[in-house]
Motif scaffolding. Structure first.
Motif, PDB file in Angstrom:
ATOM      1  N   GLU A 177       9.864  11.335  -5.820  1.00  0.00           N
ATOM      2  CA  GLU A 177      10.279  10.648  -4.608  1.00  0.00           C
ATOM      3  C   GLU A 177       9.157   9.763  -4.082  1.00  0.00           C
ATOM      4  O   GLU A 177       7.977  10.064  -4.262  1.00  0.00           O
ATOM      5  N   LEU A 178       9.534   8.708  -3.426  1.00  0.00           N
ATOM      6  CA  LEU A 178       8.552   7.764  -2.871  1.00  0.00           C
ATOM      7  C   LEU A 178       7.839   8.390  -1.681  1.00  0.00           C
ATOM      8  O   LEU A 178       8.455   8.933  -0.790  1.00  0.00           O
ATOM      9  N   GLN A 179       6.497   8.376  -1.726  1.00  0.00           N
ATOM     10  CA  GLN A 179       5.680   8.887  -0.632  1.00  0.00           C
ATOM     11  C   GLN A 179       5.119   7.725   0.164  1.00  0.00           C
ATOM     12  O   GLN A 179       4.917   6.620  -0.351  1.00  0.00           O
ATOM     13  N   GLN A 180       4.836   8.057   1.411  1.00  0.00           N
ATOM     14  CA  GLN A 180       4.246   7.023   2.279  1.00  0.00           C
ATOM     15  C   GLN A 180       2.869   6.618   1.758  1.00  0.00           C
ATOM     16  O   GLN A 180       2.035   7.446   1.447  1.00  0.00           O
ATOM     17  N   MET A 231      20.407   4.060 -11.374  1.00  0.00           N
ATOM     18  CA  MET A 231      20.859   5.293 -10.725  1.00  0.00           C
ATOM     19  C   MET A 231      19.682   6.072 -10.154  1.00  0.00           C
ATOM     20  O   MET A 231      19.743   6.588  -9.034  1.00  0.00           O
ATOM     21  N   GLN A 232      18.579   6.134 -10.884  1.00  0.00           N
ATOM     22  CA  GLN A 232      17.397   6.821 -10.372  1.00  0.00           C
ATOM     23  C   GLN A 232      16.837   6.107  -9.153  1.00  0.00           C
ATOM     24  O   GLN A 232      16.352   6.732  -8.209  1.00  0.00           O
ATOM     25  N   GLN A 240      15.866   6.053  -3.371  1.00  0.00           N
ATOM     26  CA  GLN A 240      15.943   5.421  -2.061  1.00  0.00           C
ATOM     27  C   GLN A 240      16.542   6.372  -1.030  1.00  0.00           C
ATOM     28  O   GLN A 240      16.060   6.479   0.105  1.00  0.00           O
ATOM     29  N   ARG A 241      17.604   7.080  -1.422  1.00  0.00           N
ATOM     30  CA  ARG A 241      18.229   8.023  -0.488  1.00  0.00           C
ATOM     31  C   ARG A 241      17.274   9.164  -0.128  1.00  0.00           C
ATOM     32  O   ARG A 241      17.159   9.565   1.027  1.00  0.00           O
ATOM     33  N   THR A 264      14.056   9.112  -0.133  1.00  0.00           N
ATOM     34  CA  THR A 264      12.981   8.588   0.709  1.00  0.00           C
ATOM     35  C   THR A 264      13.408   8.493   2.163  1.00  0.00           C
ATOM     36  O   THR A 264      12.674   8.860   3.086  1.00  0.00           O
ATOM     37  N   GLU A 265      14.606   7.984   2.386  1.00  0.00           N
ATOM     38  CA  GLU A 265      15.084   7.861   3.769  1.00  0.00           C
ATOM     39  C   GLU A 265      15.231   9.233   4.410  1.00  0.00           C
ATOM     40  O   GLU A 265      14.914   9.422   5.593  1.00  0.00           O
ATOM     41  N   GLU A 266      15.723  10.234   3.656  1.00  0.00           N
ATOM     42  CA  GLU A 266      15.873  11.573   4.220  1.00  0.00           C
ATOM     43  C   GLU A 266      14.512  12.182   4.569  1.00  0.00           C
ATOM     44  O   GLU A 266      14.340  12.802   5.619  1.00  0.00           O
ATOM     45  N   ILE A 267      13.529  11.993   3.686  1.00  0.00           N
ATOM     46  CA  ILE A 267      12.180  12.545   3.954  1.00  0.00           C
ATOM     47  C   ILE A 267      11.564  11.911   5.196  1.00  0.00           C
ATOM     48  O   ILE A 267      10.981  12.581   6.055  1.00  0.00           O
ATOM     49  N   GLN A 268      11.686  10.607   5.310  1.00  0.00           N
ATOM     50  CA  GLN A 268      11.120   9.923   6.475  1.00  0.00           C
ATOM     51  C   GLN A 268      11.807  10.359   7.759  1.00  0.00           C
ATOM     52  O   GLN A 268      11.159  10.513   8.808  1.00  0.00           O
ATOM     53  N   GLU A 269      13.108  10.574   7.690  1.00  0.00           N
ATOM     54  CA  GLU A 269      13.823  11.025   8.892  1.00  0.00           C
ATOM     55  C   GLU A 269      13.359  12.422   9.303  1.00  0.00           C
ATOM     56  O   GLU A 269      13.148  12.704  10.487  1.00  0.00           O
TER      57      GLU A 269
END
Length: 871
Positions: free
Chosen positions: A662-665, A834-835, A840-841, A843-848
């Motif tokens: 997953e994408l980290q800040q 697909m990955q 992207q999804r 990442t948005e959940e983690i940031q939230e």
């Protein structure tokens, strides 16, 4: 009668036997173990400008130099722009500024007594068991072990400023004792009153002392065999021996000994050849012209072993572990351990072996004999072990050159010396004709002197000489008892005493003996530039431009400056340690625009905090991200190593993620704003527009961001180019080039116009991104740092030092594994569509989740009351 005769005969025999013993006693050296009556002598370790020494025999002044002695009752006077440093063998260090008159009254193992008539001086008591007593026209200062203080002595007042520890000032007017401590108000006094002073030191003077402290810190850091073999009083000079020679085990006098050998000398070098002789209290004193010359020519002995000269260091009286060589004399200072020879117009000297006797007008140390007038008329020339190594010069060059190597008489062997030269215990009228009329014999250098101190300064010098002669041997405990008997008083701030001002009494040579009424002495304030100010004064310090404040902490030589946080002019503050709450008086700089107590990296003294300094904060988020500073006057360019606010989609640089991660800040990867799939695009350099021919060209008509091989700058696309674009599709696929002479087939024609249009479109997008970034950074400098600081301090306060260290170690290991994994996966292909969407999804959940958690923590802190915000 027979009994009486036998008694008389016995008495007569005893008298005959005692006569030669009494005669021999006058020529035998004193007991080597008795060093209580030897003379301690300091060293002038550094000189800038003109420093004059008073010659009592001539009642005149001569210029002195580095590595000249400073002992007995020496009186020195510095010119207006001069500075000097002195090192005493008992652990006392002294530095003086310009227009300073200083005189040594007593120098013993436990006591240093010095008189400062005028000027500025700084004293360091580095001895483990001594005391420093400094007299002035207005009273004296007693400084115990470990103390450091500045002394400003003017014509009408004196100021005492402790920099470390506590000193006592005994006022001559009211005969009272005043304690003055570092961090408290200074003391200023005249002949009648005592008051508290502002405590500011001269800025230039303090800067120069800091430079000298830095130099000595580097010198003392040099470690080697020299520290092991030197006595404690000479270990500060070990760096000179390490830089200019080596320690070797040498066979000498039937055994092996560790001696020091100089390595940066010419072939055929001889001790006591590079330098000059000058008369110092009746004896000829060696002034070396070599960096290692002072220690090796005034302490210990030179020995000739094998094929060269070696230096045997002095043996200290008390040693826990005997690592010194067995050959050597005690730890004592000598003007120059040589024996003298002469013949007609020639004079020469021979280095003495360790067991040979030194003759002089004072008992400088062990194995020395005092010559009273001419009580010893003959010396056996055969007693000189190194007679064939003598240095011989002409009489006319003896006191007129600074280096004897160029005037030395050669082709003289041992036979010539024994047959034609005669030995002498000391140099006097019998050796050199008209010896007493040679004024150059007191010179330390051949520098022409055009200005000297006026005769009015001699009165205090002669007064101190009488005090030194009448005083008995003093000790540290006696001085401490005298100070304790004096009634103590507290310093009261009256404000009626003027700051010290001093008159420059350096005049031209023709005006030295003129009446003072006919000579104009220019007067000035001793503090020409305001510098550090100590905290704790009753009155508020003035905010002077470029004025540095004294820290709340006591000042140590070589410490970094710490500045009073009560002002907001970008002063330097030492940070607090992780895991420690801020205490009152901590070296923390507070941003006056907020009450959050943010830490800011220091700026230089006298320089205000500029935009782009060490920490820049993004106020638009609550994450408290660190942004690498830009240089003053330079706008932040795209591609700089900062992290961009994720609320904008303008050309963020994100670190590439690994497949399935997953994408980290903070990830460094640039995202194509026109594409939500997060494909990687190679970045351009900061401040550079994308040009045609760059390594990556983007087809704006295609949202996939596929790579196209570049063309050369300034060259239009040709039909034969290696990359041909199919304008009929939006795929921008790479087509293998056609062979020369082969017509293009359908589906592989290139389009030059579409590529140029794509470049123009991309340039406009970059311009908009840069403008957006600039505007965003202009708004990001004031709010988020507080939350970031509070969270970090709260987290560290909850953790023990061990857990903090463990966390840092784990973080380093994770970073190393991440780098290794990135290097190992550098060849992986891009993520599938697909990955990318799943990434992207996530990442948005983690940031939230992070934003919700931070909001909850902030609400808890606000409800409980944040101690750092309240402070």
């Amino acid at each position: 009668m027979g009994k009486m005769s036998r008694l008389l005969l016995l008495t007569f025999i005893l008298c005959i036997m005692a006569a030669p013993l009494a005669s021999a006693r006058s020529q035998e050296p004193a007991n080597d173990g008795d060093e209580n009556d030897t003379v301690l002598v300091g060293r002038i370790s550094h000189v800038e400008g003109e420093l004059m020494r008073y010659v009592p025999e001539e009642k005149d002044w001569v210029a002195t130099v580095k590595d000249a002695p400073f002992g007995l009752n020496d009186a020195l006077y510095s010119d207006e722009n001069a500075k000097a440093e002195f090192i005493m063998p008992n652990g006392t260090w002294i530095r003086i500024d310009g227009d300073t008159q200083i005189q040594l009254i007593a120098l013993q193992e436990e006591v240093t007594e010095i008189d400062v008539a005028t000027g500025i001086a700084r004293f360091y008591n580095k001895s483990p068991n001594s005391i420093i007593k400094v007299t002035t026209p207005f009273g004296y200062v007693a400084a115990p072990v470990g103390s450091t203080f500045d002394l400003y002595v003017g014509d009408n007042s004196v100021e005492v400023i402790p920099l470390k520890g506590t000193v006592d000032f005994i006022h001559e007017g009211d005969e009272a004792r005043y304690d003055v401590s570092a961090g408290a108000p200074s003391l200023i006094a005249d002949s009648r009153d005592v008051s508290s002073g502002e405590g500011t030191v001269d800025g230039d003077w303090d800067d120069w002392n800091q430079q000298r402290d830095d130099i000595w810190n580097k010198r003392i850091a040099v470690k080697g065999d020299s520290v092991r073999y030197l006595p404690e009083g000479l270990r500060d000079e070990a760096y000179e021996l390490e830089d200019n020679g080596t320690w070797e085990k040498v066979y000498y006098d039937g055994g092996y000994h560790t001696f020091w050998r100089p390595t940066r000398v010419a072939v055929g070098w001889t001790p006591f050849s590079a330098g000059r002789w000058t008369v110092y209290y009746g004896d000829n004193c060696w002034i070396p012209d070599e960096p290692f010359g002072y220690v090796t020519h005034h302490y210990g002995n030179w020995v000739y072993a094998g094929t060269g000269w070696y230096w045997a260091p002095p043996v200290s009286r008390v040693r826990v572990v005997n690592v010194a060589p067995a050959v050597g004399i005690g730890f004592s200072w000598y003007p120059g351990r040589v024996g003298w020879i002469h013949a007609d117009t020639h004079i020469g000297w021979v280095p003495l072996a360790p067991t040979e006797v030194y003759y002089g007008h004072r008992r400088w140390g062990p194995r020395s004999i005092v010559v009273n007038d001419i009580n010893i008329t003959t010396v056996n020339i055969n007693r000189f072990r190194y007679i064939d190594r003598a240095v011989v010069v002409n009489h006319r060059d003896f006191y007129r050159v600074n280096d004897y190597r160029n005037v030395r008489i050669t082709n003289i062997n041992k036979t010539t010396i024994i047959n034609n030269y005669r030995p002498a215990p000391v140099v006097n009228q019998r050796i050199i004709n008209n010896y007493t009329s040679i004024k150059e014999r007191y010179n330390f250098t051949n520098t022409q002197v055009t200005r000297k101190p006026h005769q009015t300064v001699i009165g205090r010098i002669e007064r101190n000489q009488r005090i030194a002669q009448q005083a008995t041997r003093v000790n540290a405990r006696a001085i401490e008892r005298d100070v304790e008997r004096i009634r103590p008083r507290k310093v009261q701030q009256s404000g009626q005493i003027q700051p010290p001002r001093v008159s420059n009494r350096f005049v031209n040579v023709d005006s030295v003996n003129k009446p003072s009424s006919e000579v104009r002495f220019e007067q000035r304030e001793l503090k020409r530039k305001q510098g550090l100010q100590r905290q704790g004064t009753d009155s508020q310090p003035q905010d002077l431009e470029g004025m540095r404040r004294r820290p709340a902490r006591e000042l140590h030589p070589g410490d970094n400056e710490q500045i009073n946080p009560s002002t907001a002019e970008g002063r330097r503050i030492r940070p607090t340690k992780p895991g420690r709450e801020l205490q009152q008086g901590d070296n923390e700089q507070i941003n006056p625009s907020t009450a959050e107590g943010r830490r800011i990296r220091p700026t230089k003294p006298g320089r205000e905090l500029q935009q782009g300094d060490n920490e820049q904060i993004n106020p638009s988020t609550a994450e408290g991200r660190r942004i690498r500073p830009t240089k003053p006057g330079r706008e932040l360019q795209q591609g700089d190593n900062e992290q961009i606010n994720p609320s904008t989609a303008e050309g963020r640089r994100i670190r590439p993620t690994k497949p399935g991660r997953e994408l980290q800040q903070g990830d460094n990867e640039q995202i194509n704003s026109s594409n939500t799939e997060g494909r990687r695009i190679r970045p351009t350099k900061p401040g550079r527009e994308l040009q045609q021919g760059d390594n990556e060209q983007i087809n704006s008509s295609n949202t996939e961001g596929r790579r196209i091989r570049p063309t050369k700058p300034g060259r239009e696309l040709q039909q034969e180019d290696n990359e041909q674009i199919n304008p009929s599709t939006a795929e921008g696929r790479r087509i293998r080039p056609t062979k020369p002479g082969r017509e293009l087939q359908q589906g592989n024609t290139g389009s030059e116009d579409s590529s140029l249009n794509d470049l123009r479109t991309f340039k406009k997008q970059r311009d908009r991104q840069q403008a957006t970034l600039t505007d965003e950074l202009d708004r990001q400098n004031s709010t988020v740092q507080a939350e970031r600081q509070n969270r970090r301090l709260e987290r560290m306060n909850r953790q023990s030092p061990d857990s903090v260290q463990s966390f840092q170690s784990n973080q380093e290991r994770r970073n190393q594994r991440r780098i290794q994994e990135q290097n190992g996966n550098s060849g992986n292909q891009a993520l599938s569509d697909m990955q990318q969407r799943r990434y992207q999804r996530n990442t948005e959940e983690i940031q939230e989740r992070k934003r919700n958690k931070q909001k909850t923590q902030q609400e808890q802190l606000d409800a409980q009351g944040n101690p750092f915000t309240s402070r």
